[in-house]
Scaffold this motif. Structure first.
Motif, PDB file in Angstrom:
ATOM      1  N   HIS A   1       2.627  44.730  -4.855  1.00  0.00           N
ATOM      2  CA  HIS A   1       1.616  44.037  -4.037  1.00  0.00           C
ATOM      3  C   HIS A   1       1.696  44.493  -2.584  1.00  0.00           C
ATOM      4  O   HIS A   1       0.654  44.717  -1.935  1.00  0.00           O
ATOM      5  N   ASP A   2       2.879  44.651  -2.051  1.00  0.00           N
ATOM      6  CA  ASP A   2       3.038  45.074  -0.650  1.00  0.00           C
ATOM      7  C   ASP A   2       2.457  46.466  -0.442  1.00  0.00           C
ATOM      8  O   ASP A   2       1.850  46.772   0.592  1.00  0.00           O
ATOM      9  N   THR A   3       2.610  47.319  -1.442  1.00  0.00           N
ATOM     10  CA  THR A   3       2.063  48.684  -1.324  1.00  0.00           C
ATOM     11  C   THR A   3       0.541  48.648  -1.253  1.00  0.00           C
ATOM     12  O   THR A   3      -0.091  49.341  -0.448  1.00  0.00           O
ATOM     13  N   VAL A   4      -0.060  47.835  -2.093  1.00  0.00           N
ATOM     14  CA  VAL A   4      -1.531  47.706  -2.073  1.00  0.00           C
ATOM     15  C   VAL A   4      -1.998  47.126  -0.749  1.00  0.00           C
ATOM     16  O   VAL A   4      -3.026  47.564  -0.178  1.00  0.00           O
ATOM     17  N   GLU A   5      -1.273  46.177  -0.219  1.00  0.00           N
ATOM     18  CA  GLU A   5      -1.653  45.553   1.061  1.00  0.00           C
ATOM     19  C   GLU A   5      -1.582  46.563   2.195  1.00  0.00           C
ATOM     20  O   GLU A   5      -2.476  46.618   3.069  1.00  0.00           O
ATOM     21  N   MET A   6      -0.542  47.373   2.197  1.00  0.00           N
ATOM     22  CA  MET A   6      -0.399  48.388   3.251  1.00  0.00           C
ATOM     23  C   MET A   6      -1.527  49.419   3.172  1.00  0.00           C
ATOM     24  O   MET A   6      -2.039  49.879   4.195  1.00  0.00           O
ATOM     25  N   GLN A   7      -1.938  49.767   1.964  1.00  0.00           N
ATOM     26  CA  GLN A   7      -3.035  50.711   1.807  1.00  0.00           C
ATOM     27  C   GLN A   7      -4.329  50.136   2.359  1.00  0.00           C
ATOM     28  O   GLN A   7      -5.119  50.834   3.017  1.00  0.00           O
ATOM     29  N   TYR A   8      -4.544  48.861   2.129  1.00  0.00           N
ATOM     30  CA  TYR A   8      -5.747  48.196   2.659  1.00  0.00           C
ATOM     31  C   TYR A   8      -5.729  48.163   4.191  1.00  0.00           C
ATOM     32  O   TYR A   8      -6.741  48.464   4.839  1.00  0.00           O
ATOM     33  N   GLU A   9      -4.592  47.798   4.774  1.00  0.00           N
ATOM     34  CA  GLU A   9      -4.489  47.724   6.239  1.00  0.00           C
ATOM     35  C   GLU A   9      -4.722  49.106   6.856  1.00  0.00           C
ATOM     36  O   GLU A   9      -5.351  49.230   7.905  1.00  0.00           O
ATOM     37  N   SER A  10      -4.240  50.141   6.213  1.00  0.00           N
ATOM     38  CA  SER A  10      -4.418  51.496   6.728  1.00  0.00           C
ATOM     39  C   SER A  10      -5.889  51.915   6.708  1.00  0.00           C
ATOM     40  O   SER A  10      -6.413  52.465   7.668  1.00  0.00           O
ATOM     41  N   SER A  11      -6.556  51.647   5.602  1.00  0.00           N
ATOM     42  CA  SER A  11      -7.984  52.020   5.514  1.00  0.00           C
ATOM     43  C   SER A  11      -8.823  51.189   6.475  1.00  0.00           C
ATOM     44  O   SER A  11      -9.836  51.669   7.012  1.00  0.00           O
ATOM     45  N   LYS A  12      -8.380  49.964   6.708  1.00  0.00           N
ATOM     46  CA  LYS A  12      -9.108  49.121   7.657  1.00  0.00           C
ATOM     47  C   LYS A  12      -8.978  49.676   9.076  1.00  0.00           C
ATOM     48  O   LYS A  12      -9.948  49.724   9.846  1.00  0.00           O
ATOM     49  N   ALA A  13      -7.772  50.134   9.440  1.00  0.00           N
ATOM     50  CA  ALA A  13      -7.553  50.722  10.760  1.00  0.00           C
ATOM     51  C   ALA A  13      -8.357  52.010  10.931  1.00  0.00           C
ATOM     52  O   ALA A  13      -8.908  52.301  11.998  1.00  0.00           O
ATOM     53  N   THR A  14      -8.451  52.797   9.869  1.00  0.00           N
ATOM     54  CA  THR A  14      -9.240  54.033   9.921  1.00  0.00           C
ATOM     55  C   THR A  14     -10.703  53.717  10.178  1.00  0.00           C
ATOM     56  O   THR A  14     -11.392  54.408  10.948  1.00  0.00           O
ATOM     57  N   TRP A  15     -11.173  52.653   9.531  1.00  0.00           N
ATOM     58  CA  TRP A  15     -12.569  52.245   9.744  1.00  0.00           C
ATOM     59  C   TRP A  15     -12.790  51.788  11.193  1.00  0.00           C
ATOM     60  O   TRP A  15     -13.787  52.133  11.813  1.00  0.00           O
ATOM     61  N   GLU A  16     -11.835  51.016  11.740  1.00  0.00           N
ATOM     62  CA  GLU A  16     -11.944  50.556  13.122  1.00  0.00           C
ATOM     63  C   GLU A  16     -11.959  51.747  14.100  1.00  0.00           C
ATOM     64  O   GLU A  16     -12.710  51.761  15.070  1.00  0.00           O
ATOM     65  N   ALA A  17     -11.124  52.755  13.837  1.00  0.00           N
ATOM     66  CA  ALA A  17     -11.079  53.943  14.691  1.00  0.00           C
ATOM     67  C   ALA A  17     -12.389  54.711  14.644  1.00  0.00           C
ATOM     68  O   ALA A  17     -12.901  55.208  15.663  1.00  0.00           O
ATOM     69  N   ALA A  18     -12.946  54.847  13.445  1.00  0.00           N
ATOM     70  CA  ALA A  18     -14.221  55.558  13.303  1.00  0.00           C
ATOM     71  C   ALA A  18     -15.329  54.826  14.046  1.00  0.00           C
ATOM     72  O   ALA A  18     -16.215  55.446  14.663  1.00  0.00           O
ATOM     73  N   LYS A  19     -15.306  53.498  13.976  1.00  0.00           N
ATOM     74  CA  LYS A  19     -16.313  52.709  14.706  1.00  0.00           C
ATOM     75  C   LYS A  19     -16.144  52.878  16.220  1.00  0.00           C
ATOM     76  O   LYS A  19     -17.147  52.968  16.959  1.00  0.00           O
ATOM     77  N   LEU A  20     -14.877  52.935  16.671  1.00  0.00           N
ATOM     78  CA  LEU A  20     -14.615  53.096  18.108  1.00  0.00           C
ATOM     79  C   LEU A  20     -15.094  54.457  18.598  1.00  0.00           C
ATOM     80  O   LEU A  20     -15.604  54.596  19.715  1.00  0.00           O
ATOM     81  N   LYS A  21     -14.917  55.484  17.751  1.00  0.00           N
ATOM     82  CA  LYS A  21     -15.376  56.814  18.154  1.00  0.00           C
ATOM     83  C   LYS A  21     -16.886  56.834  18.365  1.00  0.00           C
ATOM     84  O   LYS A  21     -17.395  57.555  19.227  1.00  0.00           O
ATOM     85  N   ILE A  22     -17.602  56.091  17.553  1.00  0.00           N
ATOM     86  CA  ILE A  22     -19.051  55.999  17.743  1.00  0.00           C
ATOM     87  C   ILE A  22     -19.374  55.419  19.121  1.00  0.00           C
ATOM     88  O   ILE A  22     -20.273  55.900  19.827  1.00  0.00           O
ATOM     89  N   GLU A  23     -18.611  54.403  19.506  1.00  0.00           N
ATOM     90  CA  GLU A  23     -18.825  53.801  20.834  1.00  0.00           C
ATOM     91  C   GLU A  23     -18.502  54.808  21.943  1.00  0.00           C
ATOM     92  O   GLU A  23     -19.163  54.821  22.993  1.00  0.00           O
ATOM     93  N   TYR A  24     -17.501  55.669  21.709  1.00  0.00           N
ATOM     94  CA  TYR A  24     -17.089  56.634  22.734  1.00  0.00           C
ATOM     95  C   TYR A  24     -18.115  57.731  22.960  1.00  0.00           C
ATOM     96  O   TYR A  24     -18.037  58.465  23.955  1.00  0.00           O
TER      97      TYR A  24
END
Length: 533
Positions: free
Chosen positions: A154-177
């Motif tokens: 379960h912890d492995t799946v959770e970490m994978q989700y948090e990582s993909s979520k951070a990648t999405w946030e970074a991609a959204k921030l780049k659009i703002e930049y």
């Protein structure tokens, strides 16, 4: 006995008769002198030269009241309070430009737009991965609650989700930049990109400066820092704007001394000068340390250079009177007088080097000294005008004149008056300038303190003289004529010696260099105790 008495009476009568004859002769001589000099004026040297004839032309200034300050002078370059570079946070092509150099912007205002197409694709991809990992995380959470999977899985799946979520946030921030915005309010001082250009991440796109206020940073020696405090006033003069002066105030003083050079950094804010001053301008900073108000002021050039103490010549009733002074602050071209003068008096500023106590003087360009104007109006006009001004040639020579006896003479030496040539005569190119003679004259005249001082004063009035050989030669001609007149007034025998020297060496009549060397030798002899022959 009778014979002795008779002899004694005859001797007494003879003595009385002799005394009577002597008194009659003396009375006649006195009357003759009074007729030749009705004003009773005698030359300062006792030679019988009238005051009107011997009056030396000078320039004067009025003793006035004003304010004067002492200051610390430092030079620096003007800076903006804030100056920042705007850099690209993402790579991409420039698709829009909203500002140019000189545009005033506010914080957060759009400056440029970068292409965001590639980044939008990355954003969609990141969103898909995040959504997939989110669903996996929810299933894993339900299964963990039912004890169907291990906690580690379960912890492995959770970490994978948090990582993909951070990648999405970074991609959204780049659009703002891709929207390049101003980080501060100010003026665009530099634009380094063009429309359509591809820029890389961390590449400088713009420079913005906040001009309100402008600042000057100076480094004050530690020995002077005790005279500087926050809130202290300052004057700012930019080299490029010499006719303007700006005010400022000390706002910051560094609490430490730089051990490398023993100075303290002082920051001065300059208000209200944004229209004229620009960052990068070279400027002089005057920090006012003390100020005297409503005090007596005179020009510095009135001070006698050759005296050990501060002395000036006053013009009183057409005569020069030397006065010792006690002076205070000095600023620019004026100096404060604490004792020795009164408001409204006239001090000699030009021509004082050849004066002595009691010599008659007059304002240059006037016909007579003030005390002589009334007397002169009562006298008949002279038959011959001895003040007629000669023309000057441009090769450093004077025109030759002839006396009644046919002997050549120098007008200034014969009259004792300085002859000031007209400017048109000076600049008229009647003959080429002898550059070798001019160079030697300049070298020898400027070696003397008086010659150098008078030349610097002339340059302030007519800066073009420095690069105009004809005008420079005319000035040296005038300088030597004035020098001859002043020395002749102090010692009339110099004029006679000059005539004798011309008789022995006729070239001296037109050779300025020989004339100057002759006068310099005589002046040196007078300072040593009397004129040398």
């Amino acid at each position: 006995m009778k014979k002795q008495l008779k002899n004694k009476v005859n001797s007494t009568l003879s003595t009385a008769l002799s005394l009577l004859v002597f008194m009659l002769i003396y009375s006649a001589c006195s009357s003759e002198n009074k007729e030749s000099d009705p004003a009773g004026n005698r030359g300062a040297n006792g030679g019988g030269m009238s005051a009107g004839k011997a009056a030396i032309p000078v320039q004067t200034a009025v003793v006035e009241k004003g304010d004067i300050s002492t200051f610390l002078l430092h030079t620096t370059t003007i800076e903006a309070e804030k100056m920042v570079d705007v850099v690209a946070k993402v790579a991409g092509h420039v698709v829009k430009l909203y500002v140019e150099e000189g545009t005033r912007v506010k914080s957060g205002q759009m400056l440029a737009q970068l292409n965001e197409a590639e980044l939008k694709i990355e954003l969609i991809q990141a969103k898909v991965r995040m959504d997939t990992d989110a669903k996996a995380f929810e299933r894993s959470k339900n299964m963990l609650e039912k004890n169907l999977i291990a906690k580690e899985n379960h912890d492995t799946v959770e970490m994978q989700y948090e990582s993909s979520k951070a990648t999405w946030e970074a991609a959204k921030l780049k659009i703002e930049y891709t929207e390049v915005r101003a980080p501060i309010s100010g003026i665009i001082t530099s634009r380094n990109i063009e429309l359509g250009q591809r820029v890389n991440s961390n590449e400088t796109l713009f420079a913005i400066a906040d001009f309100e206020p402008l600042r000057a940073r100076i480094y004050v020696p530690e020995k002077d820092i005790i005279r500087v405090f926050e809130g202290q006033g300052a004057r700012i003069q930019a080299d490029a704007l010499s006719d303007k002066e700006f005010s400022g105030k000390v706002t910051m003083i560094s609490p430490v001394v730089d051990p490398a050079n023993g100075t303290v950094k002082v920051t001065i804010d300059i208000d209200g000068a944004q229209k004229w001053l620009k960052p990068g301008m070279f400027a002089s900073i005057y920090i006012t340390t003390e100020k005297h108000e409503n005090t007596l002021l005179i020009p510095k050039k009135a001070i006698l250079l050759e005296s050990e103490t501060e002395q000036v010549y006053l013009m009183q009733e057409g005569r020069a009177h030397k006065v010792a002074l006690k002076v205070g602050f000095s600023s620019g071209d004026v100096i404060e007088v604490l004792q020795g003068l009164e408001e409204g008096q006239h001090v000699v500023t030009i021509g004082q080097d050849g004066l002595r106590e009691g010599l008659p003087i007059k304002i240059a360009g006037s016909q007579a000294a003030p005390a002589q104007i009334a007397e002169k109006s009562k006298k008949p006009a002279p038959a011959n005008n001895t003040d007629k001004k000669p023309n000057l040639t441009q090769n450093g020579s004077r025109p030759e004149t002839a006396t009644k006896s046919g002997k050549k003479s120098n007008p200034s030496a014969s009259t004792g008056e300085p002859t000031l040539a007209n400017d048109d005569a000076k600049t008229k190119k009647s003959a080429p300038v002898d550059m070798q003679l001019l160079a030697q004259l300049e070298k020898e005249i400027l070696e003397s303190r008086m010659g150098r001082r008078m030349y610097e004063m002339k340059l302030q009035e007519e800066p073009q003289i420095e690069n105009d050989p004809a005008k420079k030669m005319a000035y040296f001609n005038e300088f030597i004529e004035n020098m001859l007149a002043r020395i002749s007034n102090r010692a009339p025998e110099v004029a006679e010696a000059f005539e004798e020297a011309v008789a022995k060496d006729p070239e001296m009549e037109t050779n300025l260099l020989k004339q100057y060397r002759f006068l310099r030798e005589k002046l040196s002899g007078m300072r040593g105790g009397g004129p040398r022959e």
